[in-house]
Design a protein around this motif. Structure first.
Motif, PDB file in Angstrom:
ATOM      1  N   ARG A 142       0.834  -1.216   0.000  1.00 41.55           N
ATOM      2  CA  ARG A 142       0.000   0.000   0.000  1.00 41.55           C
ATOM      3  C   ARG A 142       0.859   1.253   0.000  1.00 41.55           C
ATOM      4  O   ARG A 142       0.518   2.243  -0.655  1.00 41.55           O
ATOM      5  CB  ARG A 142      -0.937  -0.008   1.188  1.00 41.55           C
ATOM      6  CG  ARG A 142      -1.925  -1.142   1.024  1.00 41.55           C
ATOM      7  CD  ARG A 142      -3.171  -0.953   1.755  1.00 41.55           C
ATOM      8  NE  ARG A 142      -3.916  -2.212   1.595  1.00 41.55           N
ATOM      9  CZ  ARG A 142      -5.121  -2.374   1.984  1.00 41.55           C
ATOM     10  NH1 ARG A 142      -5.771  -1.392   2.545  1.00 41.55           N
ATOM     11  NH2 ARG A 142      -5.724  -3.523   1.814  1.00 41.55           N
ATOM     12  N   LEU A 143       1.956   1.214   0.719  1.00 42.76           N
ATOM     13  CA  LEU A 143       2.853   2.374   0.744  1.00 42.76           C
ATOM     14  C   LEU A 143       3.527   2.578  -0.607  1.00 42.76           C
ATOM     15  O   LEU A 143       3.720   3.712  -1.043  1.00 42.76           O
ATOM     16  CB  LEU A 143       3.884   2.208   1.862  1.00 42.76           C
ATOM     17  CG  LEU A 143       3.311   2.418   3.258  1.00 42.76           C
ATOM     18  CD1 LEU A 143       4.212   1.813   4.319  1.00 42.76           C
ATOM     19  CD2 LEU A 143       3.078   3.905   3.518  1.00 42.76           C
ATOM     20  N   THR A 144       3.842   1.484  -1.286  1.00 46.67           N
ATOM     21  CA  THR A 144       4.437   1.593  -2.623  1.00 46.67           C
ATOM     22  C   THR A 144       3.460   2.277  -3.572  1.00 46.67           C
ATOM     23  O   THR A 144       3.845   3.168  -4.338  1.00 46.67           O
ATOM     24  CB  THR A 144       4.849   0.203  -3.148  1.00 46.67           C
ATOM     25  OG1 THR A 144       5.836  -0.341  -2.248  1.00 46.67           O
ATOM     26  CG2 THR A 144       5.424   0.284  -4.549  1.00 46.67           C
ATOM     27  N   ARG A 145       2.190   1.899  -3.498  1.00 48.31           N
ATOM     28  CA  ARG A 145       1.173   2.558  -4.339  1.00 48.31           C
ATOM     29  C   ARG A 145       1.029   4.040  -3.975  1.00 48.31           C
ATOM     30  O   ARG A 145       0.918   4.898  -4.850  1.00 48.31           O
ATOM     31  CB  ARG A 145      -0.172   1.837  -4.224  1.00 48.31           C
ATOM     32  CG  ARG A 145      -0.189   0.494  -4.966  1.00 48.31           C
ATOM     33  CD  ARG A 145      -1.606  -0.069  -5.112  1.00 48.31           C
ATOM     34  NE  ARG A 145      -2.269  -0.363  -3.853  1.00 48.31           N
ATOM     35  CZ  ARG A 145      -2.118  -1.490  -3.158  1.00 48.31           C
ATOM     36  NH1 ARG A 145      -1.338  -2.445  -3.607  1.00 48.31           N
ATOM     37  NH2 ARG A 145      -2.779  -1.683  -2.024  1.00 48.31           N
ATOM     38  N   ALA A 146       1.040   4.335  -2.692  1.00 45.72           N
ATOM     39  CA  ALA A 146       0.918   5.733  -2.251  1.00 45.72           C
ATOM     40  C   ALA A 146       2.123   6.555  -2.704  1.00 45.72           C
ATOM     41  O   ALA A 146       1.981   7.720  -3.096  1.00 45.72           O
ATOM     42  CB  ALA A 146       0.777   5.792  -0.734  1.00 45.72           C
ATOM     43  N   LEU A 147       3.299   5.949  -2.692  1.00 46.81           N
ATOM     44  CA  LEU A 147       4.508   6.658  -3.118  1.00 46.81           C
ATOM     45  C   LEU A 147       4.484   6.988  -4.613  1.00 46.81           C
ATOM     46  O   LEU A 147       5.066   7.981  -5.040  1.00 46.81           O
ATOM     47  CB  LEU A 147       5.760   5.842  -2.775  1.00 46.81           C
ATOM     48  CG  LEU A 147       6.219   5.991  -1.331  1.00 46.81           C
ATOM     49  CD1 LEU A 147       7.145   4.849  -0.942  1.00 46.81           C
ATOM     50  CD2 LEU A 147       6.885   7.343  -1.133  1.00 46.81           C
ATOM     51  N   GLU A 148       3.810   6.148  -5.399  1.00 51.83           N
ATOM     52  CA  GLU A 148       3.706   6.417  -6.831  1.00 51.83           C
ATOM     53  C   GLU A 148       2.940   7.703  -7.103  1.00 51.83           C
ATOM     54  O   GLU A 148       3.164   8.358  -8.112  1.00 51.83           O
ATOM     55  CB  GLU A 148       3.023   5.241  -7.539  1.00 51.83           C
ATOM     56  CG  GLU A 148       3.890   3.993  -7.574  1.00 51.83           C
ATOM     57  CD  GLU A 148       3.138   2.754  -8.033  1.00 51.83           C
ATOM     58  OE1 GLU A 148       1.913   2.831  -8.310  1.00 51.83           O
ATOM     59  OE2 GLU A 148       3.770   1.684  -8.105  1.00 51.83           O
ATOM     60  N   LYS A 149       2.046   8.087  -6.189  1.00 49.85           N
ATOM     61  CA  LYS A 149       1.231   9.285  -6.361  1.00 49.85           C
ATOM     62  C   LYS A 149       1.814  10.506  -5.655  1.00 49.85           C
ATOM     63  O   LYS A 149       1.518  11.630  -6.038  1.00 49.85           O
ATOM     64  CB  LYS A 149      -0.179   9.031  -5.826  1.00 49.85           C
ATOM     65  CG  LYS A 149      -0.903   7.933  -6.552  1.00 49.85           C
ATOM     66  CD  LYS A 149      -2.218   7.615  -5.877  1.00 49.85           C
ATOM     67  CE  LYS A 149      -2.852   6.389  -6.517  1.00 49.85           C
ATOM     68  NZ  LYS A 149      -3.988   5.901  -5.762  1.00 49.85           N
ATOM     69  N   ALA A 150       2.593  10.295  -4.612  1.00 45.94           N
ATOM     70  CA  ALA A 150       3.124  11.398  -3.806  1.00 45.94           C
ATOM     71  C   ALA A 150       4.304  12.064  -4.512  1.00 45.94           C
ATOM     72  O   ALA A 150       5.004  11.446  -5.315  1.00 45.94           O
ATOM     73  CB  ALA A 150       3.559  10.875  -2.446  1.00 45.94           C
ATOM     74  N   ARG A 151       4.525  13.314  -4.181  1.00 41.33           N
ATOM     75  CA  ARG A 151       5.638  14.070  -4.749  1.00 41.33           C
ATOM     76  C   ARG A 151       6.313  14.886  -3.649  1.00 41.33           C
ATOM     77  O   ARG A 151       5.662  15.356  -2.723  1.00 41.33           O
ATOM     78  CB  ARG A 151       5.159  15.034  -5.845  1.00 41.33           C
ATOM     79  CG  ARG A 151       4.582  14.354  -7.068  1.00 41.33           C
ATOM     80  CD  ARG A 151       5.688  13.644  -7.863  1.00 41.33           C
ATOM     81  NE  ARG A 151       5.139  12.860  -8.939  1.00 41.33           N
ATOM     82  CZ  ARG A 151       4.999  11.547  -8.929  1.00 41.33           C
ATOM     83  NH1 ARG A 151       5.355  10.857  -7.890  1.00 41.33           N
ATOM     84  NH2 ARG A 151       4.507  10.902  -9.962  1.00 41.33           N
ATOM     85  N   GLY A 152       7.616  15.057  -3.795  1.00 40.08           N
ATOM     86  CA  GLY A 152       8.369  15.944  -2.917  1.00 40.08           C
ATOM     87  C   GLY A 152       8.340  15.538  -1.456  1.00 40.08           C
ATOM     88  O   GLY A 152       8.427  14.371  -1.098  1.00 40.08           O
ATOM     89  N   LYS A 153       8.184  16.549  -0.604  1.00 39.25           N
ATOM     90  CA  LYS A 153       8.249  16.367   0.841  1.00 39.25           C
ATOM     91  C   LYS A 153       7.191  15.397   1.358  1.00 39.25           C
ATOM     92  O   LYS A 153       7.385  14.729   2.369  1.00 39.25           O
ATOM     93  CB  LYS A 153       8.101  17.740   1.502  1.00 39.25           C
ATOM     94  CG  LYS A 153       8.569  17.808   2.905  1.00 39.25           C
ATOM     95  CD  LYS A 153       8.568  19.260   3.399  1.00 39.25           C
ATOM     96  CE  LYS A 153       9.077  19.323   4.808  1.00 39.25           C
ATOM     97  NZ  LYS A 153       9.193  20.699   5.290  1.00 39.25           N
ATOM     98  N   SER A 154       6.060  15.302   0.653  1.00 40.39           N
ATOM     99  CA  SER A 154       4.986  14.403   1.108  1.00 40.39           C
ATOM    100  C   SER A 154       5.394  12.930   1.019  1.00 40.39           C
ATOM    101  O   SER A 154       4.749  12.067   1.616  1.00 40.39           O
ATOM    102  CB  SER A 154       3.706  14.638   0.303  1.00 40.39           C
ATOM    103  OG  SER A 154       3.873  14.246  -1.040  1.00 40.39           O
ATOM    104  N   GLN A 155       6.466  12.621   0.290  1.00 36.77           N
ATOM    105  CA  GLN A 155       6.940  11.242   0.194  1.00 36.77           C
ATOM    106  C   GLN A 155       7.657  10.782   1.467  1.00 36.77           C
ATOM    107  O   GLN A 155       7.664   9.596   1.772  1.00 36.77           O
ATOM    108  CB  GLN A 155       7.919  11.095  -0.972  1.00 36.77           C
ATOM    109  CG  GLN A 155       7.304  11.266  -2.331  1.00 36.77           C
ATOM    110  CD  GLN A 155       8.363  11.204  -3.419  1.00 36.77           C
ATOM    111  OE1 GLN A 155       9.405  11.847  -3.334  1.00 36.77           O
ATOM    112  NE2 GLN A 155       8.080  10.411  -4.433  1.00 36.77           N
ATOM    113  N   ALA A 156       8.239  11.710   2.196  1.00 39.20           N
ATOM    114  CA  ALA A 156       9.103  11.356   3.325  1.00 39.20           C
ATOM    115  C   ALA A 156       8.426  10.452   4.364  1.00 39.20           C
ATOM    116  O   ALA A 156       8.980   9.401   4.713  1.00 39.20           O
ATOM    117  CB  ALA A 156       9.672  12.613   3.971  1.00 39.20           C
ATOM    118  N   PRO A 157       7.237  10.810   4.882  1.00 45.98           N
ATOM    119  CA  PRO A 157       6.626   9.923   5.874  1.00 45.98           C
ATOM    120  C   PRO A 157       6.258   8.554   5.305  1.00 45.98           C
ATOM    121  O   PRO A 157       6.273   7.553   6.023  1.00 45.98           O
ATOM    122  CB  PRO A 157       5.361  10.669   6.317  1.00 45.98           C
ATOM    123  CG  PRO A 157       5.453  12.030   5.762  1.00 45.98           C
ATOM    124  CD  PRO A 157       6.474  12.027   4.683  1.00 45.98           C
TER     125      PRO A 157
END
Length: 167
Positions: A48-63
């Motif tokens: 699920r985190l891998t899928r979320a990372l595909e959509k996130a950009r920049g600083k929002s990826q860190a957590p």
């Protein structure tokens, strides 16, 4: 005093051996991921985190990288965890929890040069008894006893009791 053991962490909200994880960091991670981690379902949390990372950009990826690293560590995938923690630190250099866990992961992998490089950044960014203690331990592993002794003393001064017997 014992060595700075690297605890096996299994959930974002309960990172043992670290200061409490910043509430803002936790709020940035989907609740379903935290629930999966708490249930020990790290493979599903990672997916699920891998899928979320595909959509996130920049600083929002860190957590998200930070959370996935915790699941990787729980699964014994410490190299993957180190890569994600490094990505978290690059995405948000102010995410101290990622810095600390990256340093501890490098130490766990006995990657002393990488640990020291990361610790230099951590001590500069967030000087604390913990950061000086970890750097002192790493310096001692690299045979740099005089520098280690100074850092143990600084860690003790900053309240890290475990360091006081080593200064």
């Amino acid at each position: 005093a014992g060595d700075p053991k690297v605890p096996e962490t299994s959930t974002v909200g309960k990172v043992q051996g670290l200061a409490p994880v910043n509430a803002t960091v936790i709020a940035s991670i989907p609740q379903e991921v935290i629930d999966l981690q708490e249930e020990g379902r790290h493979g599903e949390a990672t997916a699920r985190l891998t899928r979320a990372l595909e959509k996130a950009r920049g600083k929002s990826q860190a957590p998200l990288y930070f959370a996935r690293a915790i699941s990787y560590r729980a699964e014994g995938k410490k190299i993957d965890a180190a890569e994600d923690l490094d990505a978290a630190v690059r995405a948000d250099p102010d995410l101290v929890e990622a810095h600390v866990l990256l340093c501890r992961t490098y130490m766990d992998l006995t990657l002393w040069d990488d640990a020291l490089e990361s610790l230099e950044s951590l001590v500069e960014k967030a000087p604390s008894g913990e950061s000086y203690w970890l750097r002192a331990y790493t310096l001692s592993k690299k045979g740099r006893a005089k520098e280690a002794k100074a850092d143990y003393a600084k860690a003790c001064t900053l309240g890290k009791k475990e360091a006081c017997s080593r200064k």
